[in-house]
Design a protein around this motif. Structure first.
Motif, PDB file in Angstrom:
ATOM      1  N   LYS A  91      56.481 122.292  84.522  1.00  0.00           N
ATOM      2  CA  LYS A  91      57.900 122.284  84.877  1.00  0.00           C
ATOM      3  C   LYS A  91      58.228 120.939  85.514  1.00  0.00           C
ATOM      4  O   LYS A  91      57.388 120.304  86.172  1.00  0.00           O
ATOM      5  CB  LYS A  91      58.239 123.440  85.817  1.00  0.00           C
ATOM      6  N   LEU A  92      59.471 120.514  85.304  1.00  0.00           N
ATOM      7  CA  LEU A  92      59.921 119.232  85.828  1.00  0.00           C
ATOM      8  C   LEU A  92      61.442 119.242  85.884  1.00  0.00           C
ATOM      9  O   LEU A  92      62.086 120.175  85.384  1.00  0.00           O
ATOM     10  CB  LEU A  92      59.426 118.079  84.953  1.00  0.00           C
ATOM     11  N   ILE A  93      62.007 118.207  86.492  1.00  0.00           N
ATOM     12  CA  ILE A  93      63.456 118.045  86.500  1.00  0.00           C
ATOM     13  C   ILE A  93      63.840 117.257  85.244  1.00  0.00           C
ATOM     14  O   ILE A  93      63.335 116.151  85.017  1.00  0.00           O
ATOM     15  CB  ILE A  93      63.939 117.322  87.769  1.00  0.00           C
ATOM     16  N   CYS A  94      64.724 117.826  84.461  1.00  0.00           N
ATOM     17  CA  CYS A  94      65.133 117.170  83.210  1.00  0.00           C
ATOM     18  C   CYS A  94      65.880 115.874  83.508  1.00  0.00           C
ATOM     19  O   CYS A  94      66.880 115.896  84.249  1.00  0.00           O
ATOM     20  CB  CYS A  94      66.019 118.118  82.399  1.00  0.00           C
ATOM     21  N   PRO A  95      65.438 114.735  82.960  1.00  0.00           N
ATOM     22  CA  PRO A  95      66.124 113.460  83.192  1.00  0.00           C
ATOM     23  C   PRO A  95      67.525 113.422  82.589  1.00  0.00           C
ATOM     24  O   PRO A  95      68.342 112.591  82.985  1.00  0.00           O
ATOM     25  CB  PRO A  95      65.212 112.436  82.490  1.00  0.00           C
ATOM     26  N   ASN A  96      67.791 114.344  81.670  1.00  0.00           N
ATOM     27  CA  ASN A  96      69.080 114.330  80.969  1.00  0.00           C
ATOM     28  C   ASN A  96      70.156 115.116  81.714  1.00  0.00           C
ATOM     29  O   ASN A  96      71.266 114.633  81.917  1.00  0.00           O
ATOM     30  CB  ASN A  96      68.905 114.891  79.557  1.00  0.00           C
ATOM     31  N   ASP A 134      58.157 121.576  77.370  1.00  0.00           N
ATOM     32  CA  ASP A 134      58.273 121.444  75.920  1.00  0.00           C
ATOM     33  C   ASP A 134      59.682 121.071  75.474  1.00  0.00           C
ATOM     34  O   ASP A 134      59.872 120.228  74.611  1.00  0.00           O
ATOM     35  CB  ASP A 134      57.807 122.724  75.212  1.00  0.00           C
ATOM     36  N   GLN A 135      60.713 121.687  76.098  1.00  0.00           N
ATOM     37  CA  GLN A 135      62.096 121.370  75.747  1.00  0.00           C
ATOM     38  C   GLN A 135      63.030 121.974  76.776  1.00  0.00           C
ATOM     39  O   GLN A 135      62.849 123.104  77.218  1.00  0.00           O
ATOM     40  CB  GLN A 135      62.448 121.896  74.348  1.00  0.00           C
ATOM     41  N   CYS A 136      64.063 121.219  77.127  1.00  0.00           N
ATOM     42  CA  CYS A 136      65.067 121.707  78.063  1.00  0.00           C
ATOM     43  C   CYS A 136      66.144 122.478  77.294  1.00  0.00           C
ATOM     44  O   CYS A 136      66.384 122.230  76.112  1.00  0.00           O
ATOM     45  CB  CYS A 136      65.698 120.534  78.812  1.00  0.00           C
ATOM     46  N   ASP A 137      66.827 123.382  77.993  1.00  0.00           N
ATOM     47  CA  ASP A 137      67.926 124.137  77.373  1.00  0.00           C
ATOM     48  C   ASP A 137      69.051 123.215  76.916  1.00  0.00           C
ATOM     49  O   ASP A 137      69.823 123.570  76.018  1.00  0.00           O
ATOM     50  CB  ASP A 137      68.493 125.165  78.368  1.00  0.00           C
ATOM     51  N   THR A 146      59.455 113.322  77.465  1.00  0.00           N
ATOM     52  CA  THR A 146      58.486 112.375  76.931  1.00  0.00           C
ATOM     53  C   THR A 146      57.189 112.446  77.742  1.00  0.00           C
ATOM     54  O   THR A 146      57.126 113.080  78.792  1.00  0.00           O
ATOM     55  CB  THR A 146      59.050 110.947  77.011  1.00  0.00           C
ATOM     56  N   LYS A 147      56.167 111.770  77.227  1.00  0.00           N
ATOM     57  CA  LYS A 147      54.902 111.686  77.981  1.00  0.00           C
ATOM     58  C   LYS A 147      55.127 111.074  79.358  1.00  0.00           C
ATOM     59  O   LYS A 147      54.516 111.485  80.346  1.00  0.00           O
ATOM     60  CB  LYS A 147      53.887 110.850  77.192  1.00  0.00           C
ATOM     61  N   LYS A 148      56.026 110.086  79.428  1.00  0.00           N
ATOM     62  CA  LYS A 148      56.334 109.449  80.702  1.00  0.00           C
ATOM     63  C   LYS A 148      56.979 110.451  81.655  1.00  0.00           C
ATOM     64  O   LYS A 148      56.643 110.497  82.852  1.00  0.00           O
ATOM     65  CB  LYS A 148      57.265 108.260  80.466  1.00  0.00           C
ATOM     66  N   ASP A 149      57.898 111.276  81.141  1.00  0.00           N
ATOM     67  CA  ASP A 149      58.541 112.306  81.972  1.00  0.00           C
ATOM     68  C   ASP A 149      57.507 113.272  82.551  1.00  0.00           C
ATOM     69  O   ASP A 149      57.600 113.697  83.711  1.00  0.00           O
ATOM     70  CB  ASP A 149      59.562 113.103  81.161  1.00  0.00           C
ATOM     71  N   LEU A 150      56.518 113.621  81.724  1.00  0.00           N
ATOM     72  CA  LEU A 150      55.551 114.650  82.116  1.00  0.00           C
ATOM     73  C   LEU A 150      54.570 114.172  83.189  1.00  0.00           C
ATOM     74  O   LEU A 150      53.823 114.984  83.751  1.00  0.00           O
ATOM     75  CB  LEU A 150      54.779 115.140  80.889  1.00  0.00           C
ATOM     76  N   ARG A 151      54.580 112.885  83.477  1.00  0.00           N
ATOM     77  CA  ARG A 151      53.716 112.390  84.552  1.00  0.00           C
ATOM     78  C   ARG A 151      54.121 112.975  85.909  1.00  0.00           C
ATOM     79  O   ARG A 151      53.311 113.028  86.840  1.00  0.00           O
ATOM     80  CB  ARG A 151      53.782 110.855  84.621  1.00  0.00           C
TER      81      ARG A 151
END
Length: 528
Positions: free
Chosen positions: A140-145, A153-156, A162-167
């Motif tokens: 889980k992460l905060i969606c940059p968009n 895997d995908q935001c609503d 991206t791989k960078k986001d998942l860091r």
């Protein structure tokens, strides 16, 4: 010579109930299997439940049970659904089946030994607290968009992290921040196979629907990429390669090779040779259909052919790709969380199975997205009730009639019905099932027109010989309608054959009925 026909229905995923959209994507497979059996081909129609993968393990965690129990629950439900819908699978199996697991490992190992599966080092998210690599959907992460919390895997909102986001992603299970760590995996070397796959697509795409052609060309134009075939999971098929004991087979390779393993199992159980259907000798006498929705196109047009080519064993590749678009429900996408749609079991509590089959073929997403609503279904049901049910009823239950009279078949109508056999056969062979249903409706319209124009209720009083000819002609027509509708409404076909004491199924004109007693003729449908 009878052809060897494989019909492969996409393997539904065992993490939720099947809805009408799934049925719309898969029903064509049963039409094809039944049709090819009727014309005398040697058919093997297979599918099964896709039991493995992260969504199933996630559901198991939520329901505080095991992945095996979740998979088995939905497998049994799927079997019930397909049986009630009249699907005529020769074998409906599951990826958790021991025979499948053994055979798919053998196929995997052969592709590996042939050099088409290679080792790579990935940079993946690892949770120190859980001591495991974590799949995207387990992050889980905060969606940059959009700024909302999302899984990896995908935001609503539609954004794909991206791989960078998942860091900066956290483990869903324990909430800990993950770190990036080297992870050894195996990959299918699709780039090595691209030229062969391109040749295959070029030679076969004229037998595919436009969506399959377009989607395949898009990926080929971009250049095929290496694709991971191993995952860090506890649930799935073990990897038959030393050094990968902590990995499981990716579900996409596990399931698509299931068409071959299911054929093997069916043939073993019935003392047949599976290679007669899958090996590349006398290809003019063989055909392989793959039946699925558009979200599964590349798995059947690029990846499955790549795996078969990687076996380097003279394997046949799928000829005909029967890929539907999407079915919506009341102009909206099916969504369990939003309560939009209807499961197949719910539909079967409300609707007639036979007319539901016919409606989804006639109005389904064959070449473009289509919509299901109850009013449209009822229109189809009542149309079939009026045009088929009433025609059968007013012919075979004509007042005072106890048996089909001796008579002479109308020559024009005989030629017309023979022509319809040919037209509907061509429709099915060309995977134009909607056209086939419209042809059936047209046939019924003309038969009802013949009945009305001849006015047997008048002939009965004024010209008994001609009355007998009309009723005989209509009875012979009904016998042939039973053949023509069998791929679409098999139980209705069976009822009609029982009424007329027809014991042999076939796709050829029935020209003669003799001394048939008309007993226990019941209405085929009830008007809604």
């Amino acid at each position: 010579m009878n052809r060897k026909i494989i019909v492969g229905g996409a393997w539904p995923y065992a993490n939720s109930s099947l809805h009408l959209g799934h049925l719309a994507a898969l029903i064509s497979g049963d039409v094809l299997a039944r049709y090819h059996r009727l014309i005398g081909d040697d058919v093997i129609y297979v599918s099964g439940t896709d039991c493995h993968g992260t969504p199933i393990t996630e559901r198991a965690k939520k329901e505080k049970t095991t992945a095996k129990e979740i998979a088995e629950k939905y497998h049994e439900e799927f079997k019930e659904v397909f049986e009630k819908m009249g699907f005529s699978y020769d074998l409906y199996t599951k990826t958790e089946d021991e025979y499948h697991k053994k055979k798919v490992q053998e196929l995997f190992r052969k592709i590996y030994d042939n050099g088409y599966i290679i080792e790579k080092i990935d940079k993946d998210n690892y949770c120190e607290k859980c001591s495991k690599f974590v799949a995207d959907r387990e992050l889980k992460l905060i969606c940059p968009n959009c700024g909302n919390e999302t899984k990896g895997d995908q935001c609503d909102c539609g954004y794909l992290p991206t791989k960078k986001d998942l860091r900066q992603a956290y483990c869903v299970d324990c909430g800990s921040l993950t770190r990036i760590k080297d992870n050894k995996n195996l990959y299918l070397e699709l780039p090595l196979l691209q030229s062969k796959i391109e040749k295959y697509v070029s030679e076969n795409e004229n037998k595919w629907r436009k969506n399959a052609q377009n989607e395949s060309h898009k990926y080929l134009k971009e250049g095929l990429k290496e694709r991971a075939v191993t995952r860090n999971l506890d649930w799935g098929v073990d990897i038959p390669v030393e050094g990968f004991e902590d990995k499981k087979m990716y579900v996409w390779i596990d399931a698509v090779l299931g068409y071959i393993t299911a054929t093997m199992k069916y043939c073993d159980e019935n003392k047949l040779n599976w290679e007669e259907w899958w090996k590349n000798n006398n290809t003019d006498n063989k055909k392989i259909y793959m039946v699925h929705g558009k979200d599964n196109i590349v798995f059947h047009t690029l990846i499955l052919p790549g795996l078969l080519l990687g076996l380097d064993d003279n394997m046949n590749l799928p000829d005909s790709i029967v890929s539907t678009e999407y079915l919506n429900f009341n102009e909206q996408k099916f969504s369990k969380s939003k309560g939009i749609g209807m499961t197949i079991l719910e539909a079967l509590d409300k609707f007639d199975t036979e007319t539901l089959r016919f409606h989804l073929i006639k109005n389904g997403p064959e070449s473009k997205d289509s919509n299901f609503n109850v009013d449209d279904y009822i229109m189809t049901h009542n149309e079939i009730t009026n045009k088929l049910g009433n025609f059968v009823n007013r012919t075979l239950k004509y007042k005072g009639l106890t048996q089909i009279p001796n008579g002479i078949m109308d020559n024009d109508l005989e030629e017309y019905i023979k022509q319809k056999y040919e037209e509907i056969s061509n429709n099915i062979e060309n995977i134009e099932f909607r056209k086939a249903t419209l042809n059936i409706i047209d046939t019924l319209d003309n038969l009802n027109k013949y009945y009305d124009e001849r006015k047997p209720w008048v002939l009965y009083k004024e010209n008994l010989t001609e009355f007998n000819n009309v009723i005989y002609t209509c009875s012979v027509s009904i016998a042939n309608i039973a053949n023509i509708i069998e791929p679409f409404m098999p139980q209705t076909s069976k009822k009609i054959r029982n009424y007329l004491n027809i014991r042999i199924n076939g796709w050829e004109y029935i020209g003669k009925l003799e001394s048939i007693e008309l007993n226990n003729i019941e209405p085929l449908f009830e008007r809604k």
